[in-house]
Design a protein around this motif. Structure first.
Motif, PDB file in Angstrom:
ATOM      1  N   ASN A 220      -7.750   1.598   8.354  1.00 49.91           N
ATOM      2  CA  ASN A 220      -6.325   1.893   8.166  1.00 49.91           C
ATOM      3  C   ASN A 220      -5.448   1.237   9.230  1.00 49.91           C
ATOM      4  O   ASN A 220      -4.275   1.555   9.327  1.00 49.91           O
ATOM      5  CB  ASN A 220      -6.091   3.409   8.160  1.00 49.91           C
ATOM      6  N   HIS A 432     -11.764   7.733   2.014  1.00 48.62           N
ATOM      7  CA  HIS A 432     -12.687   6.608   1.908  1.00 48.62           C
ATOM      8  C   HIS A 432     -13.535   6.502   3.172  1.00 48.62           C
ATOM      9  O   HIS A 432     -13.262   7.157   4.193  1.00 48.62           O
ATOM     10  CB  HIS A 432     -11.947   5.292   1.640  1.00 48.62           C
ATOM     11  N   ALA A 448     -13.718  -0.985   2.627  1.00 52.81           N
ATOM     12  CA  ALA A 448     -13.949   0.462   2.545  1.00 52.81           C
ATOM     13  C   ALA A 448     -14.234   0.825   1.094  1.00 52.81           C
ATOM     14  O   ALA A 448     -13.834   0.106   0.170  1.00 52.81           O
ATOM     15  CB  ALA A 448     -12.741   1.239   3.059  1.00 52.81           C
ATOM     16  N   ARG A 450     -14.702   4.325  -1.787  1.00 56.47           N
ATOM     17  CA  ARG A 450     -14.396   5.746  -1.995  1.00 56.47           C
ATOM     18  C   ARG A 450     -15.542   6.605  -1.500  1.00 56.47           C
ATOM     19  O   ARG A 450     -16.699   6.340  -1.795  1.00 56.47           O
ATOM     20  CB  ARG A 450     -14.164   6.030  -3.485  1.00 56.47           C
ATOM     21  N   SER A 463      -5.283   6.534  -0.207  1.00 60.43           N
ATOM     22  CA  SER A 463      -6.497   7.011   0.456  1.00 60.43           C
ATOM     23  C   SER A 463      -6.439   6.674   1.935  1.00 60.43           C
ATOM     24  O   SER A 463      -5.744   5.737   2.359  1.00 60.43           O
ATOM     25  CB  SER A 463      -7.741   6.392  -0.179  1.00 60.43           C
ATOM     26  N   ALA A 464      -7.185   7.421   2.725  1.00 57.94           N
ATOM     27  CA  ALA A 464      -7.265   7.183   4.170  1.00 57.94           C
ATOM     28  C   ALA A 464      -8.668   7.547   4.638  1.00 57.94           C
ATOM     29  O   ALA A 464      -9.442   8.172   3.906  1.00 57.94           O
ATOM     30  CB  ALA A 464      -6.211   8.003   4.914  1.00 57.94           C
ATOM     31  N   ALA A 519       0.210  -0.763   1.235  1.00 62.41           N
ATOM     32  CA  ALA A 519      -1.207  -0.409   1.160  1.00 62.41           C
ATOM     33  C   ALA A 519      -2.103  -1.629   0.970  1.00 62.41           C
ATOM     34  O   ALA A 519      -1.729  -2.609   0.328  1.00 62.41           O
ATOM     35  CB  ALA A 519      -1.438   0.580   0.020  1.00 62.41           C
ATOM     36  N   ILE A 522      -8.463  -1.223  -2.367  1.00 64.77           N
ATOM     37  CA  ILE A 522      -9.811  -0.675  -2.242  1.00 64.77           C
ATOM     38  C   ILE A 522     -10.368  -0.532  -3.654  1.00 64.77           C
ATOM     39  O   ILE A 522      -9.661  -0.123  -4.584  1.00 64.77           O
ATOM     40  CB  ILE A 522      -9.821   0.682  -1.505  1.00 64.77           C
ATOM     41  N   THR A 537      -7.313   6.058  -6.446  1.00 64.89           N
ATOM     42  CA  THR A 537      -5.890   6.389  -6.484  1.00 64.89           C
ATOM     43  C   THR A 537      -5.261   5.782  -7.727  1.00 64.89           C
ATOM     44  O   THR A 537      -5.899   5.063  -8.489  1.00 64.89           O
ATOM     45  CB  THR A 537      -5.162   5.840  -5.250  1.00 64.89           C
ATOM     46  N   SER A 557      -7.118   0.358  -6.295  1.00 70.12           N
ATOM     47  CA  SER A 557      -6.603   1.556  -5.642  1.00 70.12           C
ATOM     48  C   SER A 557      -5.940   1.193  -4.319  1.00 70.12           C
ATOM     49  O   SER A 557      -6.110   0.083  -3.800  1.00 70.12           O
ATOM     50  CB  SER A 557      -7.732   2.563  -5.419  1.00 70.12           C
ATOM     51  N   ARG A 559      -5.137   1.758  -0.278  1.00 70.28           N
ATOM     52  CA  ARG A 559      -5.704   2.218   0.994  1.00 70.28           C
ATOM     53  C   ARG A 559      -4.645   2.116   2.091  1.00 70.28           C
ATOM     54  O   ARG A 559      -3.989   1.080   2.239  1.00 70.28           O
ATOM     55  CB  ARG A 559      -6.934   1.384   1.339  1.00 70.28           C
ATOM     56  N   ASP A 561      -2.371   1.394   5.037  1.00 70.80           N
ATOM     57  CA  ASP A 561      -2.207   0.376   6.084  1.00 70.80           C
ATOM     58  C   ASP A 561      -1.103   0.875   7.010  1.00 70.80           C
ATOM     59  O   ASP A 561       0.094   0.729   6.721  1.00 70.80           O
ATOM     60  CB  ASP A 561      -1.839  -0.971   5.481  1.00 70.80           C
TER      61      ASP A 561
END
Length: 577
Positions: A220, A432, A448, A450, A463-464, A519, A522, A537, A557, A559, A561
């Motif tokens: 992230n 993730h 990364a 899920r 997601s994070a 983002a 992912i 997501t 999806s 992720r 940032d």
């Protein structure tokens, strides 16, 4: 004789030294006495480490008189005169942790052990404490009192902002309770009845970690975000004037004896980042791990709290950890209302529920945070009232919620709460973990993957990283690793707090837009077909990539940032000028 006297003095001195080193901790603070008194509010406090000497209670910067009985204190405040603020104790040169005291007046009681029963699903449920949501056209308290008189009950608490009132019923078993619930539910003035199914110490289940959990936050751009904020806010020639931000974290307590949080003991004021929370008796508390993502002191316990890393250039962040009482979801909502009315712009909800019978993506039955259908129906109505109130009264507040850890759909309104609510003021966070190819660049979709336990579907906004170190230091000075969407959620909440500190005018919808536009991808491209077990997501849209239909991120999806989100926030501030 003289030697005996010297030995006695030495022992007394040692004992005095031991007492002086005993930490003073504020462990409990909650409304007590008459919860419906609108003129005065009484708060009961419990502290550890108190000696027999005089103790001073501070509310904000003002000293308050209190009544004391052993390690318990009672504080009486006047509504309209005394304001919400941090409460702290001082005794013999020692200072306690600070706990947020809200004068907003929303509070519900938790059931005692002898007031619990086991229902047909094998779940623990409140026997004689229920809450009724009164139709908004009625005077809620007056109507609740009429209902109480009619059914031999008593009004013992409530959430006035939501016209919700807690009743103590005259019942002895579940048969009597359910019969009375049926009658209450058919009253014209009653919108819904809320029952609690909860254990006093229940928290979201933590999923065991693996060896890749030590550098999860790299996915992230955590360190890059801290570096960017510190450099950009103080940039020569074009500095950013940040704002202070208040954040509410719905958790029980935090361990102030751990290295992560020891610096927050004692008085605290902006622009320093402050933590207000009840003290936990051990470092394994769920609230300590959630709070550590935001506030852990760098390197002292092996952790690096994001907002703590911004100290010195930000105008400070006030993080309030509170859940009102142990009265389950109703208490979570009561605490949320209090915090919003006390000025919180962000609520971190690292909790959620699945209805009995929820199916995982593999077809098994979910077994984490499960509740019966009747309980879920009441919770749904209560949360609906909350978000309706939030939109009408506090449209600038954003709630950031964990998607859950059952590998199930986060957006099925019959089976998952509160993530299934569709509103601009609710952001849902999935989890993730690092992929199997560490040599890939960080912006690669396969950097990364899920986390198998994370809930998913298009209701998840972003997601994070799901894994973080707890506040319990091990042999190497680092806490044991905890994983789950509970800990991905404060990563997003901290990012949103930094964004609001840069541009406090951002709306919840704009915050989501900036998070999605910034983002990283992912997962595989889904071509906008119905989701399968690998989606995490809502897919990235062409509009989130400058309307480039052929952008490689489209369909994947999203992720988090953290650095790019801050960059876009600075740009939004510049455009507003």
């Amino acid at each position: 004789m003289e030697r005996r006297w010297l030995l006695f003095l030495l022992l007394c001195g040692l004992a005095s030294g031991v007492r002086a080193e005993t930490p003073l901790r504020l462990e409990r603070l909650e409304r007590c006495r008459d919860l419906l008194d609108t003129q005065h509010q009484v708060f009961c406090l419990k502290a550890s480490g108190l000696s027999s000497g005089p103790v001073q209670v501070w509310l904000g910067g003002a000293a308050k008189s209190s009544e004391r009985e052993g390690d318990h204190l009672r504080l009486t405040l006047e509504t309209g005169k005394d304001a919400s603020g941090p409460v702290r104790l001082e005794e013999g040169g020692r200072s306690s942790n600070s706990v947020w005291l809200s004068m907003a007046g929303n509070h519900v009681l938790a059931a005692k052990p002898n007031e619990l029963a086991t229902n047909a699903e094998g779940l623990s449920t409140y026997l004689n404490l229920v809450s009724v949501i009164i139709e908004e056209r009625y005077d809620g308290l007056d109507q609740a009192r009429q209902l109480a008189q009619k059914y031999g009950a008593s009004v013992v608490g409530g959430i006035p902002a939501l016209n919700t009132w807690q009743l103590r019923l005259p019942v002895k078993n579940l048969i009597e309770r359910d019969a009375l619930l049926l009658r209450l539910g058919h009253e014209l003035s009653v919108d819904a009845v809320v029952i609690e199914e909860t254990e006093a110490e229940e928290g979201e289940r933590e999923v065991p970690a693996d060896d890749r959990s030590h550098d999860e936050w790299a996915a992230n751009r955590f360190a890059d975000a801290v570096n960017y904020y510190r450099r950009r806010v103080a940039a020569r020639g074009a500095p950013v004037e940040p704002s202070a931000v208040r954040i509410g974290v719905i958790e029980r307590n935090v361990d102030f004896d751990s290295a992560d949080f020891a610096e927050y003991v004692g008085p605290c004021a902006l622009p320093r980042t402050c933590l207000y929370a009840r003290d936990a008796q051990g470092p394994a508390a769920h609230g300590s791990t959630v709070a550590a993502v935001l506030l852990a002191h760098w390197q002292k316990g092996g952790n690096t709290g994001f907002l703590r890393g911004l100290d010195g250039v930000s105008k400070g962040f006030e993080v309030i950890v509170d859940r009102d009482s142990d009265a389950g979801i109703t208490a979570n909502v009561a605490a949320s209302v209090n915090l919003v009315e006390d000025g919180a712009r962000i609520l971190n909800w690292s909790w959620g529920l699945h209805r009995v019978g929820t199916q995982t993506v593999q077809g098994a039955e979910a077994d984490t945070q499960v509740r019966s259908g009747i309980a879920m129906a009441g919770y749904e109505e209560l949360l609906e009232e909350f978000f309706r109130w939030l939109k009408a009264k506090h449209p600038d507040v954003v709630v950031i919620n964990s998607a859950g850890n059952a590998a199930a759909a986060a957006g099925q309104d019959e089976y998952r709460l509160p993530s299934s609510f569709v509103t601009d003021q609710l952001l849902v966070v999935g989890g993730h973990q690092r992929g199997e190819q560490p040599e890939l660049p960080v912006d690669s979709p396969d950097y990364a993957v899920r986390r198998e336990s994370s809930n998913l579907d298009r209701r998840v906004d972003i997601s994070a990283a799901a894994c973080t170190h707890g506040a319990d230091p091990g042999a190497e000075g680092e806490g044991s690793v905890h994983c789950g969407t509970s800990f991905a959620t404060p990563m997003v909440a901290g990012t949103v707090a930094a964004m609001l500190s840069i541009n406090p005018h951002l709306t919840p919808r704009q915050l989501r837009t900036l998070l999605r536009r910034s983002a990283m991808p992912i997962g595989a491209e889904d071509d906008f077909e119905p989701m399968d077990g690998e989606d995490l997501t809502a897919p990235i849209l062409p509009s989130e990539r400058n309307f480039d239909l052929n952008h490689p991120d489209v369909g994947r999806s999203a992720r988090l940032d953290m650095q790019k989100a801050l960059e876009l926030t600075v740009q939004s501030r510049d455009r507003r000028r």
